[in-house]
Write a protein that holds these residues in place. Structure first.
Motif, PDB file in Angstrom:
ATOM      1  N   ARG A 129       0.825  -1.207   0.000  1.00  0.00           N
ATOM      2  CA  ARG A 129       0.000   0.000   0.000  1.00  0.00           C
ATOM      3  C   ARG A 129       0.857   1.254   0.000  1.00  0.00           C
ATOM      4  NH1 ARG A 129      -4.411   0.333   4.632  1.00  0.00           N
ATOM      5  NH2 ARG A 129      -5.083  -1.500   3.437  1.00  0.00           N
ATOM      6  N   TRP A 130       1.876   1.271   0.859  1.00  0.00           N
ATOM      7  CA  TRP A 130       2.735   2.443   0.941  1.00  0.00           C
ATOM      8  C   TRP A 130       3.618   2.574  -0.286  1.00  0.00           C
ATOM      9  CZ3 TRP A 130       1.475   6.126   4.064  1.00  0.00           C
ATOM     10  CH2 TRP A 130       0.807   5.828   5.248  1.00  0.00           C
ATOM     11  N   ALA A 131       3.999   1.445  -0.874  1.00  0.00           N
ATOM     12  CA  ALA A 131       4.778   1.499  -2.110  1.00  0.00           C
ATOM     13  C   ALA A 131       3.957   2.116  -3.236  1.00  0.00           C
ATOM     14  CB  ALA A 131       5.246   0.106  -2.499  1.00  0.00           C
ATOM     15  N   ALA A 132       2.665   1.783  -3.300  1.00  0.00           N
ATOM     16  CA  ALA A 132       1.789   2.367  -4.315  1.00  0.00           C
ATOM     17  C   ALA A 132       1.642   3.871  -4.099  1.00  0.00           C
ATOM     18  CB  ALA A 132       0.422   1.679  -4.285  1.00  0.00           C
ATOM     19  N   VAL A 133       1.523   4.296  -2.840  1.00  0.00           N
ATOM     20  CA  VAL A 133       1.413   5.728  -2.532  1.00  0.00           C
ATOM     21  C   VAL A 133       2.690   6.454  -2.958  1.00  0.00           C
ATOM     22  CG1 VAL A 133       1.267   7.416  -0.661  1.00  0.00           C
ATOM     23  CG2 VAL A 133      -0.236   5.404  -0.662  1.00  0.00           C
ATOM     24  N   LEU A 134       3.857   5.855  -2.614  1.00  0.00           N
ATOM     25  CA  LEU A 134       5.126   6.474  -2.986  1.00  0.00           C
ATOM     26  C   LEU A 134       5.251   6.603  -4.506  1.00  0.00           C
ATOM     27  CD1 LEU A 134       7.957   7.526  -2.275  1.00  0.00           C
ATOM     28  CD2 LEU A 134       8.756   5.140  -2.349  1.00  0.00           C
ATOM     29  N   THR A 135       4.865   5.557  -5.232  1.00  0.00           N
ATOM     30  CA  THR A 135       4.941   5.602  -6.689  1.00  0.00           C
ATOM     31  C   THR A 135       4.045   6.705  -7.248  1.00  0.00           C
ATOM     32  OG1 THR A 135       5.403   3.231  -6.774  1.00  0.00           O
ATOM     33  CG2 THR A 135       4.623   4.257  -8.797  1.00  0.00           C
ATOM     34  N   ILE A 162       8.544   5.472 -14.301  1.00  0.00           N
ATOM     35  CA  ILE A 162       8.374   5.285 -12.853  1.00  0.00           C
ATOM     36  C   ILE A 162       7.276   4.256 -12.576  1.00  0.00           C
ATOM     37  CG2 ILE A 162       7.579   6.412 -10.741  1.00  0.00           C
ATOM     38  CD1 ILE A 162       8.998   8.953 -11.710  1.00  0.00           C
ATOM     39  N   CYS A 163       6.141   4.408 -13.229  1.00  0.00           N
ATOM     40  CA  CYS A 163       4.999   3.519 -12.969  1.00  0.00           C
ATOM     41  C   CYS A 163       5.271   2.092 -13.435  1.00  0.00           C
ATOM     42  CB  CYS A 163       3.747   4.072 -13.646  1.00  0.00           C
ATOM     43  SG  CYS A 163       3.180   5.660 -12.982  1.00  0.00           S
ATOM     44  N   THR A 164       5.821   1.937 -14.644  1.00  0.00           N
ATOM     45  CA  THR A 164       6.064   0.590 -15.162  1.00  0.00           C
ATOM     46  C   THR A 164       7.177  -0.121 -14.395  1.00  0.00           C
ATOM     47  OG1 THR A 164       7.524   1.558 -16.846  1.00  0.00           O
ATOM     48  CG2 THR A 164       5.236   1.125 -17.463  1.00  0.00           C
ATOM     49  N   ALA A 165       8.228   0.623 -14.013  1.00  0.00           N
ATOM     50  CA  ALA A 165       9.307  -0.005 -13.250  1.00  0.00           C
ATOM     51  C   ALA A 165       8.809  -0.476 -11.888  1.00  0.00           C
ATOM     52  CB  ALA A 165      10.471   0.967 -13.087  1.00  0.00           C
ATOM     53  N   ALA A 166       7.982   0.357 -11.243  1.00  0.00           N
ATOM     54  CA  ALA A 166       7.432  -0.030  -9.938  1.00  0.00           C
ATOM     55  C   ALA A 166       6.530  -1.247 -10.065  1.00  0.00           C
ATOM     56  CB  ALA A 166       6.668   1.150  -9.325  1.00  0.00           C
ATOM     57  N   PHE A 167       5.707  -1.261 -11.131  1.00  0.00           N
ATOM     58  CA  PHE A 167       4.809  -2.401 -11.320  1.00  0.00           C
ATOM     59  C   PHE A 167       5.589  -3.678 -11.619  1.00  0.00           C
ATOM     60  CE2 PHE A 167       2.079  -5.092 -13.989  1.00  0.00           C
ATOM     61  CZ  PHE A 167       1.004  -5.261 -13.129  1.00  0.00           C
ATOM     62  N   ALA A 168       6.622  -3.571 -12.455  1.00  0.00           N
ATOM     63  CA  ALA A 168       7.436  -4.747 -12.775  1.00  0.00           C
ATOM     64  C   ALA A 168       8.132  -5.282 -11.531  1.00  0.00           C
ATOM     65  CB  ALA A 168       8.462  -4.385 -13.850  1.00  0.00           C
ATOM     66  N   MET A 169       8.685  -4.371 -10.722  1.00  0.00           N
ATOM     67  CA  MET A 169       9.359  -4.831  -9.507  1.00  0.00           C
ATOM     68  C   MET A 169       8.369  -5.405  -8.506  1.00  0.00           C
ATOM     69  SD  MET A 169      11.988  -5.550  -7.935  1.00  0.00           S
ATOM     70  CE  MET A 169      13.089  -4.961  -9.213  1.00  0.00           C
ATOM     71  N   TRP A 170       7.135  -4.901  -8.507  1.00  0.00           N
ATOM     72  CA  TRP A 170       6.116  -5.483  -7.635  1.00  0.00           C
ATOM     73  C   TRP A 170       5.871  -6.944  -8.032  1.00  0.00           C
ATOM     74  CZ3 TRP A 170       1.191  -7.438  -8.751  1.00  0.00           C
ATOM     75  CH2 TRP A 170       0.410  -7.748  -7.631  1.00  0.00           C
ATOM     76  N   GLY A 171       5.833  -7.224  -9.345  1.00  0.00           N
ATOM     77  CA  GLY A 171       5.669  -8.603  -9.792  1.00  0.00           C
ATOM     78  C   GLY A 171       6.837  -9.473  -9.373  1.00  0.00           C
TER      79      GLY A 171
END
Length: 379
Positions: A129-135, A162-171
């Protein structure tokens, strides 16, 4: 412990990160090349070499902190530690944000590429949740800076990165977490298997030695009483003691080696001898032909446990074993079950487990006017 995960330098045999996994982080530092080149040009060819050297130092420091932090998080995963302490996460992300600000001040828009790496580490260090807020905040800041600062071009590309890198790392993070959970589950299953085997062995040892030692004790007491009144019979009982002790040793060796099979005729013969030594009248069947093969071992354990309990706890004068094609019953004319639950101890519990595993039912009941019966019936 085996695993379906392929082995290699990137992934270890048990599914944890391998030695070269850190290159997964280092290879993406190529996107800091624009910031590095801009700082280099300022330091050597520009009109403000101080800004260039500071920017160069900030860029190199940013790369070092990022790789070190990524490596630290992966090593925590190697130790099966999911998540990062809040204070450590704030320190790491705060350091990277501060260096990004310095890079932006020194080299301009090129330094904003550090925000992509901040988003990636935010996913690794913070709860989802906090990672999504930070992104989201980083993307918003990028848009605001791109549209308000003079000389900055359209920020859409950086925002998308920023958004795609965060999403990829989340996976990737979810995959790492699932691997850790799988390893933990395999280790837990291994521990449970060891505990189950230990309990099985303890139960078998109780069943085997409990019966044999009971018979040996009864025969020793009988031999001691006969020494003065009937030496010949006492000598015979002592010979039986020697044979029984050897049989007990052989049974223990078989249990240690994993052999659990018993023979129903052998158990009936032992029961007859044990009851005679305990001076209890025995009414036992002479044939086991009608018992099907798949029930013989279970019925043998039933006879062993039932007769052992009769000798140990009942105070009976007579013991009867009834054998059929689908059921066996051991009964006595003793005092019945005691209030302290002795007859419902480890032996009966182990026998109940065996009966359940074989699709049978164990039943105990009190007889009228006195006595106790133990039966196992196939369903």
């Amino acid at each position: 412990m085996s695993s379906l995960t392929p082995t290699g330098a990137w992934t270890s045999r048990d599914g944890r990160p391998g030695r070269l996994g850190v290159l997964f982080a280092a290879v993406w530092l190529v996107f800091l090349a624009d910031a590095f080149r801009a700082a280099w040009d300022l330091a050597w060819q520009g009109t403000d070499p101080l800004r260039g050297w500071v920017g160069l130092l900030a860029t190199l420091s940013f790369a070092s902190v990022y790789v070190a932090s990524f490596t630290w998080v992966r090593r925590r995963r190697q130790r099966m530690q999911l998540g990062v302490e809040p204070a450590a996460a704030v320190a790491v992300l705060g350091t990277l944000l501060a260096l990004t600000v310095v890079m932006c001040v020194c080299v301009g828009e090129a330094g904003a590429s550090g925000l992509v790496y901040v988003a990636v580490l935010g996913v690794l260090c913070l709860p989802a949740r906090w990672a999504a807020v930070l992104t989201g905040v980083l993307a918003l800041v990028t848009e605001v800076l791109g549209h308000t600062l003079a000389g900055w071009s359209s920020p859409a590309g950086l925002t998308f990165a920023i958004c795609t890198a965060a999403f990829a790392m989340w996976g990737v993070s979810q995959l790492m977490a699932r691997n850790v959970e799988l390893i933990r589950a395999e280790e837990a299953n291994a521990r449970l298997a060891v505990a189950d085997e230990r309990n099985r062995f303890a139960r078998d040892l109780h069943d085997i030695l409990g019966h044999s030692l009971t018979v040996i004790t009864v025969k020793a007491e009988l031999a001691n009483r006969l020494l003065d009144v009937d030496p010949e019979r006492a000598r015979a009982e002592l010979l039986d003691l020697e044979r029984l002790s050897r049989d007990a040793l052989a049974d223990v060796r078989r249990a240690v080696e994993g052999y659990r099979d018993l023979t129903l005729p052998g158990e009936l013969a032992r029961a007859r001898e044990a009851l005679r030594a305990a001076e209890i009248d025995a009414d036992l069947p002479n044939s086991t032909d009608e018992v099907p093969s798949e029930l013989r071992e279970l019925f043998a354990w039933t006879v062993r446990e039932g007769v052992t309990n009769v000798i140990r706890h009942s105070g009976a004068t007579r013991c009867t074993v009834r054998l059929g094609a689908s059921a066996v019953e051991v009964s006595d004319d003793g005092a019945g079950p005691r209030d302290d639950g002795v007859r419902a101890g480890t032996g009966l519990e182990g026998l109940r487990e065996r009966a359940t595993a074989a699709g049978a039912v164990l039943v105990t009941r009190t007889l009228d006017p006195r006595g106790f019966a133990l039966s196992v019936s196939a369903r």
